[in-house]
Enzyme design. Structure first.
Site, PDB file in Angstrom:
ATOM      1  N   CYS A 147     -28.319  69.361  13.248  1.00 53.51           N
ATOM      2  CA  CYS A 147     -28.219  68.449  14.378  1.00 53.51           C
ATOM      3  C   CYS A 147     -27.016  68.773  15.256  1.00 53.51           C
ATOM      4  O   CYS A 147     -25.883  68.875  14.766  1.00 53.51           O
ATOM      5  CB  CYS A 147     -28.114  67.008  13.873  1.00 53.51           C
ATOM      6  SG  CYS A 147     -28.010  65.773  15.178  1.00 53.51           S
TER       7      CYS A 147
ATOM      8  N   SER B  80     -34.868  59.606   8.443  1.00 57.04           N
ATOM      9  CA  SER B  80     -34.699  61.045   8.658  1.00 57.04           C
ATOM     10  C   SER B  80     -34.676  61.710   7.287  1.00 57.04           C
ATOM     11  O   SER B  80     -33.651  61.700   6.606  1.00 57.04           O
ATOM     12  CB  SER B  80     -33.398  61.314   9.423  1.00 57.04           C
ATOM     13  OG  SER B  80     -33.481  60.814  10.735  1.00 57.04           O
ATOM     14  N   LEU B  81     -35.792  62.249   6.883  1.00 55.73           N
ATOM     15  CA  LEU B  81     -35.938  62.749   5.507  1.00 55.73           C
ATOM     16  C   LEU B  81     -35.611  64.239   5.418  1.00 55.73           C
ATOM     17  O   LEU B  81     -34.654  64.636   4.770  1.00 55.73           O
ATOM     18  CB  LEU B  81     -37.362  62.476   5.033  1.00 55.73           C
ATOM     19  CG  LEU B  81     -37.613  62.641   3.536  1.00 55.73           C
ATOM     20  CD1 LEU B  81     -36.831  61.613   2.747  1.00 55.73           C
ATOM     21  CD2 LEU B  81     -39.110  62.520   3.236  1.00 55.73           C
ATOM     22  N   HIS B  82     -36.463  65.076   5.994  1.00 55.01           N
ATOM     23  CA  HIS B  82     -36.203  66.496   6.205  1.00 55.01           C
ATOM     24  C   HIS B  82     -36.165  67.358   4.942  1.00 55.01           C
ATOM     25  O   HIS B  82     -35.927  68.561   5.039  1.00 55.01           O
ATOM     26  CB  HIS B  82     -34.910  66.710   6.993  1.00 55.01           C
ATOM     27  CG  HIS B  82     -34.834  65.902   8.245  1.00 55.01           C
ATOM     28  ND1 HIS B  82     -35.840  65.875   9.186  1.00 55.01           N
ATOM     29  CD2 HIS B  82     -33.877  65.050   8.700  1.00 55.01           C
ATOM     30  CE1 HIS B  82     -35.511  65.057  10.177  1.00 55.01           C
ATOM     31  NE2 HIS B  82     -34.331  64.539   9.903  1.00 55.01           N
TER      32      HIS B  82
ATOM     33  N   GLU C  89     -25.114  60.317  25.258  1.00 56.50           N
ATOM     34  CA  GLU C  89     -26.327  60.704  25.957  1.00 56.50           C
ATOM     35  C   GLU C  89     -27.475  59.773  25.558  1.00 56.50           C
ATOM     36  O   GLU C  89     -27.532  59.265  24.435  1.00 56.50           O
ATOM     37  CB  GLU C  89     -26.690  62.161  25.656  1.00 56.50           C
ATOM     38  CG  GLU C  89     -25.720  63.144  26.306  1.00 56.50           C
ATOM     39  CD  GLU C  89     -26.112  64.597  26.126  1.00 56.50           C
ATOM     40  OE1 GLU C  89     -25.899  65.380  27.061  1.00 56.50           O
ATOM     41  OE2 GLU C  89     -26.649  64.950  25.057  1.00 56.50           O
TER      42      GLU C  89
ATOM     43  N   GLY D  22     -25.392  59.222  16.706  1.00 60.08           N
ATOM     44  CA  GLY D  22     -24.805  58.311  15.737  1.00 60.08           C
ATOM     45  C   GLY D  22     -25.780  57.834  14.671  1.00 60.08           C
ATOM     46  O   GLY D  22     -26.998  57.994  14.779  1.00 60.08           O
ATOM     47  N   GLU D  23     -25.219  57.262  13.621  1.00 63.52           N
ATOM     48  CA  GLU D  23     -25.983  56.651  12.529  1.00 63.52           C
ATOM     49  C   GLU D  23     -25.965  55.137  12.730  1.00 63.52           C
ATOM     50  O   GLU D  23     -24.936  54.487  12.578  1.00 63.52           O
ATOM     51  CB  GLU D  23     -25.357  57.017  11.177  1.00 63.52           C
ATOM     52  CG  GLU D  23     -25.818  56.191   9.986  1.00 63.52           C
ATOM     53  CD  GLU D  23     -27.326  56.104   9.827  1.00 63.52           C
ATOM     54  OE1 GLU D  23     -27.855  54.981   9.880  1.00 63.52           O
ATOM     55  OE2 GLU D  23     -27.971  57.168   9.661  1.00 63.52           O
TER      56      GLU D  23
ATOM     57  N   CYS E   7     -34.618  56.576  24.102  1.00 61.16           N
ATOM     58  CA  CYS E   7     -33.871  56.922  22.889  1.00 61.16           C
ATOM     59  C   CYS E   7     -32.400  56.601  23.128  1.00 61.16           C
ATOM     60  O   CYS E   7     -31.743  57.260  23.935  1.00 61.16           O
ATOM     61  CB  CYS E   7     -34.074  58.399  22.570  1.00 61.16           C
ATOM     62  SG  CYS E   7     -33.225  58.941  21.073  1.00 61.16           S
TER      63      CYS E   7
END
Length: 355
Positions: free
Chosen positions: A120, A223-225, A93, A169-170, A106
């Site tokens: 996620c 991406s800390l979070h 996507e 994905g990373e 994106c």
């Protein structure tokens, strides 16, 4: 039938070699590059400054492919989401998030994701494979096709003005293809997205951060979070492999010697998990300890079917942002976009049977 080479995804050197291999002069590569990436040609017959003989030769040896659009959804807020299918049937996507006079595309870098972040939706879909450079580049080209932004407009007039590499994905687990794709997307002779308008978001593959950013010149988002290892490891398993100390030292190395480099820390606010005032103060102390020039992007959580988290209430989000702002860190609260089509942050997921 003779094997044909796909032209999308070739860099300039590869394109020149492909042409010389069929007996053409090297200068033809510049012409072809412009047709592919500046004019967005999808057919060799569109290349009107090339002779009919050459166009036929190109048809005989090469292909120009876009992914198939399986579904396309438009949100009430004008966010657009595509489900794209590649030649082998695998799907990803992609999302376009518009602003008043610009917008960000994106893009995805893998089919599925191996990170397994608990919040996620993509993380609940196992990793299938990496995308090729061609598959990464061609996503943005589909967006350009949809909005008619060919030939490449000036930076001031384009609506598809930014790219964020934070879809499925990373990216740093597909480092080589991502570097190649970003260098094609930012090449000034073609698609020409400014490097400062491209942001690569990683969950924190510390050893790959500096090399990848140096090779592409794009901006970094983490991406800390969570503000500490125990909490971060509980919602982001990758933290057990690359704890905060390694990630933040990589950020230090990225910023060393260049005062213009800021790191954006993405922070998804989860009710009663990571949204307390204490968590905000820990973040401030963490940034000061490592001397990171940082801003925060505070993200309201967008629930998806089967998730076990709830969004942080608005008053807690505002209080969290105030603590960061008062400490001197920009901390805008992202406006949730595309929620009615599951196009918001952390909601992307696609399988072959998902259409």
């Amino acid at each position: 039938m003779a094997f044909k080479i796909e032209l999308i995804g070739l860099d300039k050197d590869e394109l020149q070699k492909a042409l010389t291999d069929i007996g053409e002069k090297p200068f033809r590569a510049k012409q072809l590059w412009q047709w592919l990436y500046y004019f967005g040609a999808t057919d060799f017959d569109m290349m009107t400054n090339l002779s009919k003989v050459l166009r036929q030769k190109l048809k005989d040896n090469f292909t120009i492919t876009r992914p198939k659009i399986v579904t396309e959804q438009l949100s009430s807020d004008k966010t657009r989401k595509w489900l794209l299918e590649f030649a082998d049937g695998e799907r990803v996507e992609m999302v376009y998030i518009p602003e008043v006079d610009r917008g960000a595309v994106c893009i995805s870098t893998q089919v599925g994701c191996a990170m397994g972040c608990k919040f996620c939706h993509t993380g609940s879909q196992k990793l299938t494979r990496n995308l090729t450079a061609a598959e990464i580049v061609s996503q943005f080209m589909v967006a350009r096709d949809t909005y008619g932004e060919w030939p490449s407009p000036t930076q001031e007039t384009r609506y598809l003005s930014n790219i964020v590499v934070m879809g499925m994905g990373e990216p740093l687990h597909n480092k080589d293809n991502v570097i190649k794709a970003l260098n094609i997307l930012t090449d000034g002779d073609g698609i020409a997205i400014s490097r400062r308008r491209v942001t690569l978001s990683t969950s924190g593959i510390a050893p790959q951060i500096v090399d990848t950013l140096q090779a592409t010149g794009v901006r970094l988002a983490i991406s800390l979070h969570a503000p500490n290892d125990a909490l971060r490891s509980s919602i982001m398993p990758i933290n057990k492999r690359y704890p905060l100390d390694e990630v933040l030292k990589a950020c230090q190395n990225y910023q060393a010697g260049d005062g213009s480099r800021y790191v954006t820390f993405e922070y998804l606010l989860l009710d009663e998990v990571n949204d307390s005032a204490d968590c905000a103060h820990q973040l401030v102390n963490l940034m000061k300890k490592y001397g990171i020039r940082a801003s925060f992007n505070l993200i309201p959580f967008n629930p998806w079917p089967g998730c076990g988290f709830k969004p942080s209430p608005n008053h807690k989000v505002r209080a969290f942002a105030k603590i960061l702002n008062d400490a001197g860190f920009a901390a805008p609260i992202r406006v949730a976009r595309g929620q009615d089509i599951l196009a918001a942050c952390g909601q992307l997921k696609s399988k072959k049977q998902s259409s």
